[in-house]
Design a protein around this motif. Structure first.
Motif, PDB file in Angstrom:
ATOM      1  N   UNK A 118     -10.987  12.490  -3.587  1.00 51.59           N
ATOM      2  CA  UNK A 118     -11.122  11.722  -2.124  1.00 51.59           C
ATOM      3  C   UNK A 118     -12.376  10.785  -2.243  1.00 51.59           C
ATOM      4  N   UNK A 119     -12.914  10.272  -3.161  1.00 50.52           N
ATOM      5  CA  UNK A 119     -14.100   9.599  -3.360  1.00 50.52           C
ATOM      6  C   UNK A 119     -13.517   8.273  -2.619  1.00 50.52           C
ATOM      7  N   UNK A 120     -12.397   7.702  -2.638  1.00 51.21           N
ATOM      8  CA  UNK A 120     -12.095   6.410  -2.338  1.00 51.21           C
ATOM      9  C   UNK A 120     -11.500   6.572  -0.776  1.00 51.21           C
ATOM     10  N   UNK A 121     -11.654   7.719  -0.374  1.00 54.15           N
ATOM     11  CA  UNK A 121     -11.187   7.826   1.292  1.00 54.15           C
ATOM     12  C   UNK A 121     -11.987   8.723   2.166  1.00 54.15           C
ATOM     13  N   UNK A 122     -13.337   8.772   1.620  1.00 53.95           N
ATOM     14  CA  UNK A 122     -14.360   9.351   2.415  1.00 53.95           C
ATOM     15  C   UNK A 122     -14.676   8.622   3.671  1.00 53.95           C
ATOM     16  N   UNK A 123     -14.261   7.469   4.033  1.00 49.86           N
ATOM     17  CA  UNK A 123     -14.589   6.829   5.160  1.00 49.86           C
ATOM     18  C   UNK A 123     -13.628   7.314   6.161  1.00 49.86           C
ATOM     19  N   UNK A 124     -12.742   7.908   5.889  1.00 56.24           N
ATOM     20  CA  UNK A 124     -11.381   8.456   6.811  1.00 56.24           C
ATOM     21  C   UNK A 124     -12.053   9.844   7.308  1.00 56.24           C
ATOM     22  N   UNK A 169      -7.263   2.236   1.543  1.00 58.31           N
ATOM     23  CA  UNK A 169      -8.353   1.972   2.070  1.00 58.31           C
ATOM     24  C   UNK A 169      -8.699   0.283   2.017  1.00 58.31           C
ATOM     25  N   UNK A 170      -7.988  -0.295   0.963  1.00 54.99           N
ATOM     26  CA  UNK A 170      -8.204  -1.634   1.121  1.00 54.99           C
ATOM     27  C   UNK A 170      -7.449  -2.290   2.199  1.00 54.99           C
ATOM     28  N   UNK A 171      -6.325  -1.658   2.454  1.00 56.51           N
ATOM     29  CA  UNK A 171      -5.474  -2.213   3.536  1.00 56.51           C
ATOM     30  C   UNK A 171      -6.274  -2.132   4.725  1.00 56.51           C
ATOM     31  N   UNK A 172      -6.640  -0.961   5.317  1.00 56.84           N
ATOM     32  CA  UNK A 172      -7.577  -0.641   6.553  1.00 56.84           C
ATOM     33  C   UNK A 172      -8.772  -1.630   6.613  1.00 56.84           C
ATOM     34  N   UNK A 173      -9.586  -1.878   5.438  1.00 61.52           N
ATOM     35  CA  UNK A 173     -10.668  -2.987   5.443  1.00 61.52           C
ATOM     36  C   UNK A 173     -10.001  -4.257   5.649  1.00 61.52           C
ATOM     37  N   UNK A 174      -8.879  -4.662   5.316  1.00 65.64           N
ATOM     38  CA  UNK A 174      -8.427  -5.829   5.614  1.00 65.64           C
ATOM     39  C   UNK A 174      -7.785  -6.110   6.851  1.00 65.64           C
ATOM     40  N   UNK A 175      -7.219  -5.064   7.216  1.00 64.64           N
ATOM     41  CA  UNK A 175      -6.447  -5.320   8.615  1.00 64.64           C
ATOM     42  C   UNK A 175      -6.808  -4.093   9.494  1.00 64.64           C
ATOM     43  N   UNK A 198      -1.506  -1.641  13.996  1.00 64.39           N
ATOM     44  CA  UNK A 198      -0.950  -0.424  14.117  1.00 64.39           C
ATOM     45  C   UNK A 198      -0.674   0.189  12.556  1.00 64.39           C
ATOM     46  N   UNK A 199      -0.489  -0.732  11.796  1.00 62.43           N
ATOM     47  CA  UNK A 199      -0.230  -0.277  10.204  1.00 62.43           C
ATOM     48  C   UNK A 199      -1.775   0.297   9.697  1.00 62.43           C
ATOM     49  N   UNK A 200      -2.653  -0.183  10.205  1.00 62.59           N
ATOM     50  CA  UNK A 200      -4.079   0.648   9.818  1.00 62.59           C
ATOM     51  C   UNK A 200      -4.056   2.116  10.196  1.00 62.59           C
ATOM     52  N   UNK A 201      -3.606   2.316  11.491  1.00 60.32           N
ATOM     53  CA  UNK A 201      -3.643   3.678  11.813  1.00 60.32           C
ATOM     54  C   UNK A 201      -2.548   4.470  10.844  1.00 60.32           C
ATOM     55  N   UNK A 202      -1.383   4.077  10.862  1.00 64.26           N
ATOM     56  CA  UNK A 202      -0.524   4.792   9.892  1.00 64.26           C
ATOM     57  C   UNK A 202      -1.098   4.879   8.394  1.00 64.26           C
ATOM     58  N   UNK A 253       0.961  -1.262   0.206  1.00 61.05           N
ATOM     59  CA  UNK A 253       0.005  -0.040  -0.037  1.00 61.05           C
ATOM     60  C   UNK A 253       0.737   1.222   0.070  1.00 61.05           C
ATOM     61  N   UNK A 254       1.706   1.136   0.892  1.00 60.58           N
ATOM     62  CA  UNK A 254       2.774   2.183   0.706  1.00 60.58           C
ATOM     63  C   UNK A 254       3.553   2.705  -0.666  1.00 60.58           C
ATOM     64  N   UNK A 255       3.891   1.499  -1.151  1.00 63.00           N
ATOM     65  CA  UNK A 255       4.677   1.443  -2.548  1.00 63.00           C
ATOM     66  C   UNK A 255       3.696   2.225  -3.444  1.00 63.00           C
ATOM     67  N   UNK A 256       2.377   1.898  -3.700  1.00 62.34           N
ATOM     68  CA  UNK A 256       1.571   2.083  -4.515  1.00 62.34           C
ATOM     69  C   UNK A 256       1.100   3.645  -4.357  1.00 62.34           C
ATOM     70  N   UNK A 257       0.873   3.996  -2.718  1.00 61.00           N
ATOM     71  CA  UNK A 257       0.635   5.246  -2.172  1.00 61.00           C
ATOM     72  C   UNK A 257      -0.351   5.947  -2.971  1.00 61.00           C
ATOM     73  N   UNK A 258      -1.592   5.099  -2.919  1.00 61.44           N
ATOM     74  CA  UNK A 258      -2.999   5.715  -3.416  1.00 61.44           C
ATOM     75  C   UNK A 258      -3.922   5.607  -2.111  1.00 61.44           C
ATOM     76  N   UNK A 259      -4.820   6.636  -2.173  1.00 64.91           N
ATOM     77  CA  UNK A 259      -5.941   6.695  -1.017  1.00 64.91           C
ATOM     78  C   UNK A 259      -6.794   5.204  -1.189  1.00 64.91           C
ATOM     79  N   UNK A 260      -6.874   4.567  -2.498  1.00 63.96           N
ATOM     80  CA  UNK A 260      -7.719   3.264  -2.546  1.00 63.96           C
ATOM     81  C   UNK A 260      -6.875   2.278  -1.958  1.00 63.96           C
TER      82      UNK A 260
END
Length: 201
Positions: free
Chosen positions: A118-124, A78-84, A88-92, A68-75
Motif C-alpha cells: 500500500x505504499x503508493x496509496x497511503x494518501x487515501x 494515485x497519479x490520476x487523482x493527483x492530476x485531476x 467525479x472520476x477522482x472519487x471513483x 487507470x482502470x485498465x492498468x488497475x494499480x494503486x499507483x
C-alpha cells in the motif's frame, strides 16, 4: 484595402472564429473516440478558447481515468487523482484504489508486506484504514500466542478500532480475573487495583 473590397471585416472574422469554436466544441461532445494526441492538437489550436479547453480537459480526464482502470494499480489511481483531484472520476478512483488495496491485503502475511503493498496509496484514507485493519489482524495472531495482559493492553491501545478489539478486551478481562483470583494479601490487591484502575473488574 483588399480585405475591405472582399467584404472581410473584423466582425466577419470574429463570427467565423466563433463558428469554428462552436464546431470544435460540438466535435468534442459528439465524438467518443478522440485520442490524447488529437486532444493535444486541439488544445494547441484553441489555446485562447476557455470553453473548448474545458471540454478538452474533461476528455483528457476521461481518457486517463479509463487508462487507470485498465492498468488497475494503486499507483495508477494515485497519479490520476493527483492530476485531476476535483473530478467525479477522482472519487471513483479513490474507491477503486481502496477496494484493490483490501483485495491485495487479504493475502499479506507480514507487516512489511502490508507496507509494501500500500505504499503508493497511503494518501487515501480508505487504503490507510485497510492497511491498519490488516496489520491489526496480523499482530493479533501474535498477541493471542503471547496471551499476556501486557500484550492485550498494548494491542488495545494501538488498535482501538480493530475487528479484534472485542475479543482482545474479553481475553484481557479474563486474564485479569484470573490474576485477581490468585491475589492473597491486601497489599497485592491494592497494587492490582492501582495497576488496573481503568479496568471494570
Amino acid at each position: 484595402n483588399r480585405l475591405i473590397k472582399k467584404k472581410i471585416t473584423i466582425e466577419t472574422i470574429r463570427a467565423l472564429r466563433d463558428e469554428i469554436t462552436l464546431q470544435a466544441a460540438a466535435f468534442l461532445v459528439r465524438n467518443e473516440d478522440i485520442s490524447l494526441v488529437e486532444l493535444n492538437s486541439l488544445a494547441t489550436a484553441f489555446k485562447n478558447e476557455s470553453s473548448v479547453l474545458r471540454l478538452i480537459d474533461q476528455r483528457r480526464a476521461s481518457l486517463l481515468f479509463r487508462e487507470a482502470q485498465r492498468t488497475h494499480t494503486i499507483l495508477g489511481y494515485r497519479h490520476f487523482i493527483e492530476k485531476y483531484p476535483a473530478t467525479e472520476e477522482a472519487l471513483t478512483a479513490e474507491r477503486e484504489a481502496t477496494a484493490l488495496a483490501v483485495r491485495l491485503l487479504s493475502n499479506a502475511s507480514t507487516i512489511g508486506e502490508v507496507d509494501e503493498l500500500v505504499k503508493d496509496g497511503m494518501g487515501f484514507d480508505g487504503v490507510k484504514r485497510a492497511a491498519t485493519r490488516r496489520k491489526a489482524t496480523l499482530e493479533y495472531a501474535d498477541v493471542r500466542q503471547k496471551h499476556t495482559v501486557e500484550a492485550y493492553q498494548a494491542f488495545l491501545s494501538k488498535y482501538p478500532a480493530s475487528d479484534e478489539y472485542g475479543d482482545a478486551l474479553e481475553q484481557l478481562e479474563h486474564l485479569q480475573e484470573v490474576r485477581l483470583s490468585q491475589l492473597k494479601s491486601s497489599q497485592e490487591l491494592a497494587d492490582f487495583a492501582l495497576q488496573n484502575s481503568d479496568s471494570p473488574l
